[in-house]
Design an enzyme around this catalytic site. Structure first.
Site, mmCIF file in Angstrom:
data_model
loop_
_atom_site.group_PDB
_atom_site.id
_atom_site.type_symbol
_atom_site.label_atom_id
_atom_site.label_comp_id
_atom_site.label_asym_id
_atom_site.label_seq_id
_atom_site.Cartn_x
_atom_site.Cartn_y
_atom_site.Cartn_z
ATOM 1 N N GLN A 22 2.083 -11.007 -5.780
ATOM 2 C CA GLN A 22 0.655 -11.265 -5.584
ATOM 3 C C GLN A 22 0.382 -12.703 -6.016
ATOM 4 O O GLN A 22 1.117 -13.265 -6.836
ATOM 5 C CB GLN A 22 -0.140 -10.276 -6.467
ATOM 6 C CG GLN A 22 -1.636 -10.357 -6.350
ATOM 7 C CD GLN A 22 -2.109 -10.156 -4.924
ATOM 8 O OE1 GLN A 22 -2.055 -11.095 -4.132
ATOM 9 N NE2 GLN A 22 -2.541 -8.952 -4.594
ATOM 10 N N GLU B 84 2.531 -17.088 5.397
ATOM 11 C CA GLU B 84 2.071 -15.755 5.790
ATOM 12 C C GLU B 84 0.828 -15.908 6.654
ATOM 13 O O GLU B 84 -0.098 -16.626 6.275
ATOM 14 C CB GLU B 84 1.755 -14.970 4.517
ATOM 15 C CG GLU B 84 1.340 -13.552 4.775
ATOM 16 C CD GLU B 84 1.291 -12.758 3.478
ATOM 17 O OE1 GLU B 84 2.274 -12.737 2.726
ATOM 18 O OE2 GLU B 84 0.228 -12.166 3.240
ATOM 19 N N HIS C 173 4.655 -7.039 8.082
ATOM 20 C CA HIS C 173 4.276 -6.179 6.960
ATOM 21 C C HIS C 173 4.051 -4.778 7.515
ATOM 22 O O HIS C 173 3.355 -4.606 8.510
ATOM 23 C CB HIS C 173 2.997 -6.698 6.306
ATOM 24 C CG HIS C 173 3.207 -7.987 5.575
ATOM 25 N ND1 HIS C 173 2.280 -8.515 4.701
ATOM 26 C CD2 HIS C 173 4.258 -8.859 5.578
ATOM 27 C CE1 HIS C 173 2.745 -9.652 4.205
ATOM 28 N NE2 HIS C 173 3.935 -9.893 4.730
ATOM 29 N N ALA D 210 4.434 2.982 -1.437
ATOM 30 C CA ALA D 210 5.404 2.084 -0.799
ATOM 31 C C ALA D 210 6.831 2.567 -1.053
ATOM 32 O O ALA D 210 7.710 2.411 -0.205
ATOM 33 C CB ALA D 210 5.217 0.668 -1.335
ATOM 34 N N TYR E 74 3.574 -7.573 -8.894
ATOM 35 C CA TYR E 74 2.284 -8.003 -9.463
ATOM 36 C C TYR E 74 2.460 -8.599 -10.862
ATOM 37 O O TYR E 74 2.515 -7.854 -11.849
ATOM 38 C CB TYR E 74 1.326 -6.806 -9.510
ATOM 39 C CG TYR E 74 1.100 -6.209 -8.136
ATOM 40 C CD1 TYR E 74 0.060 -6.655 -7.341
ATOM 41 C CD2 TYR E 74 1.979 -5.250 -7.623
ATOM 42 C CE1 TYR E 74 -0.118 -6.148 -6.059
ATOM 43 C CE2 TYR E 74 1.813 -4.743 -6.338
ATOM 44 C CZ TYR E 74 0.762 -5.188 -5.560
ATOM 45 O OH TYR E 74 0.588 -4.706 -4.301
ATOM 46 N N HIS F 44 -0.457 -4.233 -10.859
ATOM 47 C CA HIS F 44 -1.320 -3.677 -9.809
ATOM 48 C C HIS F 44 -2.512 -3.009 -10.486
ATOM 49 O O HIS F 44 -2.356 -2.335 -11.506
ATOM 50 C CB HIS F 44 -0.548 -2.662 -8.971
ATOM 51 C CG HIS F 44 -1.355 -2.142 -7.819
ATOM 52 N ND1 HIS F 44 -2.012 -0.951 -7.867
ATOM 53 C CD2 HIS F 44 -1.638 -2.689 -6.611
ATOM 54 C CE1 HIS F 44 -2.661 -0.759 -6.723
ATOM 55 N NE2 HIS F 44 -2.440 -1.799 -5.938
ATOM 56 N N TYR G 204 -0.420 -6.880 8.061
ATOM 57 C CA TYR G 204 -0.931 -5.769 8.883
ATOM 58 C C TYR G 204 -2.227 -5.271 8.265
ATOM 59 O O TYR G 204 -2.320 -5.122 7.037
ATOM 60 C CB TYR G 204 0.080 -4.616 8.941
ATOM 61 C CG TYR G 204 -0.400 -3.560 9.919
ATOM 62 C CD1 TYR G 204 -0.050 -3.623 11.250
ATOM 63 C CD2 TYR G 204 -1.267 -2.538 9.499
ATOM 64 C CE1 TYR G 204 -0.533 -2.701 12.170
ATOM 65 C CE2 TYR G 204 -1.754 -1.615 10.411
ATOM 66 C CZ TYR G 204 -1.383 -1.702 11.744
ATOM 67 O OH TYR G 204 -1.875 -0.790 12.638
ATOM 68 N N GLY H 28 -0.569 -0.562 1.238
ATOM 69 C CA GLY H 28 -1.879 -0.872 1.829
ATOM 70 C C GLY H 28 -2.976 -0.471 0.861
ATOM 71 O O GLY H 28 -2.746 0.298 -0.077
ATOM 72 N N ASP H 29 -4.157 -1.021 1.094
ATOM 73 C CA ASP H 29 -5.288 -0.725 0.211
ATOM 74 C C ASP H 29 -6.087 0.460 0.729
ATOM 75 O O ASP H 29 -5.913 0.889 1.863
ATOM 76 C CB ASP H 29 -6.193 -1.959 0.096
ATOM 77 C CG ASP H 29 -5.618 -2.959 -0.885
ATOM 78 O OD1 ASP H 29 -5.082 -2.517 -1.930
ATOM 79 O OD2 ASP H 29 -5.679 -4.163 -0.613
#
Ligand code: FAD
Length: 318
Positions: A211, A19, A95, A145, A180, A184, A51, A126-127
């Site tokens: 993750q 990645e 992504h 998502a 995760y 998460h 991204y 995304g965060d």
């Protein structure tokens, strides 16, 4: 080719994938090629391109007014993916995130990707932006998502946003989503988290990439928990070696993962930065050997601009 087709064709052999991060504002493809060139001999069938949503700051103008300015803008993934595919003849997996995108923006990106024969995407929320504190969706954008997966899946059945388009061209996106093993951080508990992952798979996700984790047992337990609720898609472990002492604190803070006591001890014992790096590499190699022996579909490495470290690990495994 679809990511999941590579897994099927591998006949139980473990594949490798990498990645990469788009370069910072103003940077060219050289940074990406410098990362990937030393890694391509391991024959990854696909490369992921992350991204990053731009961040904003407020700059004070001479007039006293504040001006909103975008910083840390990285180039978009569409061009980067096309360049990777052209240079190396492998598939690229862009992504796609919800943050900063309206549904129309997303559709336009997907149309471009489809046009360029880029048929794999990793669909993410995304965060939160640094100063927002929590994730805020664009007006007319996706909040989760799951909704992004649904939009991509709609296009796979020929359904576009514009209702006037009847019998639209069906895309053939293979959809990956995040998982995760240590849940998460916003999920109230692991069961809730697993149900969200199941919903993404039921909505059309074809595989999961996890993750990072430093204790393989977390991954094995996660896979078992997924299987027990009917998630039957491939689950690819995501791996990142510790290379700096401060990461013992920063990785848990940023990625909400635990560091096993033994790994902490090995890093603490190291006498200089090179010994720290070697301790992290050795730990990751042991993780990879065990994961490969258990027949995981693919080892997915977060390169984070450090190909030399990832190369040393890949050399020991493949
Ligand atoms: P979601 O699946 O939407 O989940 C986010 C949270 O919302 C979870 O706590 C979930 O429980 C909750 N939730 C989801 N759906 C619902 C619902 N319907 N109702 C109530 N609650 C819900 N970030 C980037 O910005 N760019 C990248 O390129 C990138 N690549 C990544 C690659 C991998 C393999 C991984 C694991 C993460 C990556 N991330 C990336 C980080 C990711 O964007 C963050 O972890 C983000 O906080 C969550 O994304 P998600 O897709 O898991 O979100």
């Amino acid at each position: 080719m679809k990511v999941t087709d590579y897994f099927s064709k591998a006949n139980g052999n473990t594949l490798v994938s990498f990645e990469v991060l788009p370069p910072l504002k103003g940077g060219g493809m050289k940074a990406i090629f410098d990362t990937l060139d030393p890694l391509m001999e391991f024959k990854p069938p696909f490369i992921d391109v992350t991204y990053h949503r731009e961040e904003f700051i407020y700059k004070k103008r001479p007039s006293g007014y504040y001006e909103k300015t975008a910083i840390r803008k990285r180039p978009g993934t569409v061009g980067i993916c096309a360049s990777i595919m052209h240079r190396y003849g492998v598939d690229a997996v862009p992504h796609l995130i919800c943050g900063g995108f309206t549904k129309e923006d997303t559709e336009n990106v997907l149309i471009d990707l489809n046009f360029l024969n880029i048929n794999n995407v990793l669909a993410l929320r995304g965060d939160a932006r640094k100063f927002d504190g929590k994730f805020i969706a664009e007006e007319n954008g996706h909040k989760y998502a799951l909704d992004l997966v649904r939009q991509i899946e709609d296009m796979n059945t020929g359904k576009y946003l514009d209702d006037n388009i009847e019998n639209g061209e069906k895309t053939e996106f293979c959809i990956g989503v995040a998982g995760y093993p240590e849940k998460h951080f916003e999920s109230p508990n692991i069961d809730f988290d697993l149900q969200i992952t199941k919903a993404k798979v039921d909505a059309g996700a074809d595989y999961i990439v996890t993750q990072m984790f430093f204790d393989n047992q977390k991954y094995f337990d996660y896979v078992d928990a997924c299987r027990s609720i009917g998630i039957d898609v491939p689950i690819v472990p995501g791996l990142k070696p510790v290379t700096k002492k401060y990461q013992l604190n920063s990785l848990p803070r940023l990625f909400h993962v635990n560091m096993p006591a033994e790994l902490v001890k090995a890093v603490e014992k190291a006498k200089d930065s090179e010994q720290v790096r070697q301790a992290g590499i050795e730990w990751c190699i042991q993780q990879c050997k065990e994961l490969k022996a258990k027949g995981v579909p693919c080892l997915h490495y977060y390169t984070m601009g450090d190909p030399a470290t990832i190369r040393q690990i890949a050399e020991a495994i493949f």
